[in-house]
Design an enzyme around this catalytic site. Structure first.
Site, PDB file in Angstrom:
ATOM      1  N   SER A 249       0.850  -1.180   0.000  1.00 33.43           N
ATOM      2  CA  SER A 249       0.000   0.000   0.000  1.00 33.43           C
ATOM      3  C   SER A 249       0.890   1.235   0.000  1.00 33.43           C
ATOM      4  CB  SER A 249      -0.873   0.016   1.248  1.00 33.43           C
ATOM      5  OG  SER A 249      -0.053   0.169   2.390  1.00 33.43           O
ATOM      6  N   LYS A 250       0.267   2.366  -0.151  1.00 36.09           N
ATOM      7  CA  LYS A 250       1.029   3.611  -0.178  1.00 36.09           C
ATOM      8  C   LYS A 250       1.901   3.743   1.073  1.00 36.09           C
ATOM      9  CE  LYS A 250      -2.238   3.996  -2.434  1.00 36.09           C
ATOM     10  NZ  LYS A 250      -3.572   4.017  -2.970  1.00 36.09           N
TER      11      LYS A 250
END
Length: 475
Positions: A249-250
């Site tokens: 994920s980011k």
RNA sequence: GCCCCCAUCGUCUAGUGGCCUAGGAUCUCGCGUUCUCAGCGCGAAGACCGGGGUUCGAGUCCCCGUGGGGGUACCA
């Protein structure tokens, strides 16, 4: 066989490490076999589409050097290449399946007609209630304008077998796949349906993607069967996980391709690193050029287990590619970052610029890294204050600085070069009888404010006579 | 819950029953080159998830467990 592969992103944002992995392999594979690489936009979920994402996505691909033969912006024989523009095709495909007895309209409300199991709380499956409707009634109700979804008439029993080139045969019990929806009540296709309609229509021969899509594959295989067309070759490779092993994920370092670009990362290096996740070169090479990758790539060498993203290794790959560049290429790549740093470094040019790059090049994984090393030329005030104090306290050091300053002052301009400066320092060493560490360290400290760094003569060359003498005079 | 997939050094991986006292790369550490750092060269440390089988022989095949990933949507 004429190989055709595709990359089918949703225009929901920037391209990330995770989704680009599949694009890279499909592209390499298509090029390896002189096939075609197709980019298709999966934009049927209107709510999730992001304005401008399509253009950015194509831009990111292009920067990586992943070029496509057919796509939203390239005319092709199987277009259009945006799913939102293919709605008629999906509807027609649904009708076709209905006519062939492979699909049927379902008039149940959403959630209605589902089976459940008290012993199994998570169990949910469409019962197939409307599948039992007579063709005549189904047609009557559709013609009457009653809302409906189109469902697949999935096999009721047995097992569904799918061949995966990476992991071999996989099978799933038919009972676990219900009559899933193909066309929604509003006529839009569901993901699995659109994918297959498009893959059939676009004559995709190899579907290579992350293992995350593995569970979709039996459904899609069923759809190919329903259309009575041969299934493509399926290959599910490793998925990229975060450095901690979780979903990428980011937060966990899933950076956008555009970020690497902004940092001056070499696209070829990123391509190289990405290809190393879940694939290995038969010759064991780890640093490969674009062409070497194309020549070496094959489905057999794809791995089945997921891989963790390792920023450290990415950096190493970057530095390896950087090392293969000529001085001129690095100078050109680094220039915009230097300009952005402002004067005086922003104004370096010619020999001075080359000298600076020569001094720093072994420290670079990406062009943008150059700014992190600028302190060697322009030390902070605090660093210099501390360094100067140390030099002043040391009699031998002061002697060296004095001798060096004299030697530098006497140096003709045309000899203000790394070689000339080095000679001058050596001369000062002879004059004072001080050599080695005792000779260089004071100079380094006085000039750079730091104990470590690139060749002192080179730094002096870069900062220039005026600045160099001024710094020495401060001792 | 149910279904599918995966499992070798911290990380990326080689390994397709004997060539494995498990190889390479990265990371870490040491030594060398060198005024220092970076780089480069050399070296060290570091792994077959656990338990059962099959076999003369298992990292390699099978089963179970455990851990991880994915699916189970009129999301993609």
């Amino acid at each position: 066989m004429n190989v055709r592969t595709r990359f089918a992103p949703s225009p929901t944002g920037r391209l990330h490490l995770g989704n680009i992995r599949a694009a890279v392999f499909n592209w390499l594979f298509a090029r390896r076999h002189d096939g075609a690489f197709v980019v298709r936009l999966e934009d049927t979920d209107v709510d999730r589409n992001v304005e401008g994402a399509e253009a950015q996505l194509l831009e990111d691909l292009a920067w990586l050097g992943v070029d496509w033969d057919e796509g939203p912006d390239v005319e092709g024989p199987h277009g259009p290449y945006r799913q939102s523009e293919r709605m008629k095709l999906y509807r027609a495909a649904g009708e076709k399946l209905w006519a062939a007895g492979q699909a049927y309209p379902c008039f149940c409300e959403e959630g209605e007609g589902e089976e459940s199991d008290p012993a199994d709380p998570g169990f949910r499956r469409y019962s197939g209630r409307c599948r039992a409707l007579s063709p005549a009634e189904a047609h009557r109700r559709v013609d009457a304008g009653e809302p409906y979804v189109m469902r697949l008439a999935a096999p009721l029993q047995g097992t569904i077998e799918v061949m995966d080139e990476v992991r071999g045969a996989i099978s799933v019990p038919a009972e676990d796949i219900d009559d899933f929806v193909l066309l929604r009540a509003d006529g839009r296709p569901t993901y699995n349906f659109a994918v297959v309609v498009d893959d059939v229509d676009m004559k995709i021969t190899h579907v290579v993607r992350g293992s995350g899509h593995l569970s979709n594959t039996p459904k899609q295989a069923l759809l190919f069967d329903a259309f009575a067309v041969p299934r493509p070759v399926f290959a599910h490779h490793a998925q990229i996980l975060s450095p901690e092993g979780g979903k990428l994920s980011k937060r966990s370092g899933a950076r956008a391709v555009a970020d690497y670009r902004a940092e001056g990362f070499l696209p070829e290096a990123l391509l190289n690193y990405l290809s190393l996740l879940g694939w290995s070169d038969p010759e064991g090479r780890e640093v490969l050029t674009r062409d070497e990758l194309i020549a070496a790539v094959s489905i057999e060498r794809l791995g089945a287990s997921d891989a963790l993203y390792d920023p450290e290794k990415l950096r190493w790959v970057g530095s390896q590619h950087m090392a293969r560049l000529s001085l001129d290429e690095i100078v050109a790549g680094v220039r915009p970052f230097l300009r952005a740093a402002g004067p005086p470094v922003g104004e370096w040019s010619g020999e001075v610029l080359e000298s600076a790059v020569e001094a720093l090049r072994t420290r670079l994984s990406a062009f943008g890294d150059v700014v992190e090393h600028l302190h060697y030329f322009a030390p902070s005030d605090e660093a210099r204050t501390v360094a100067l104090a140390a030099v002043r306290q040391d009699g031998s050091a002061r002697t060296v600085i004095g001798a060096v300053a004299v030697a530098f002052a006497a140096l003709p301009d045309r000899e203000w070069t790394p070689a000339g400066l080095k000679a001058a320092i050596v001369q000062a060493g002879r004059d004072t009888g001080i050599r080695g560490k005792g000779l260089y360290t004071p100079v380094r400290l006085a000039v750079t404010g730091q104990e470590h760094g690139p060749d002192v003569a080179r730094i002096l060359h870069v900062i220039g006579r005026e600045e160099a003498l001024a710094r020495l005079a401060e001792v």
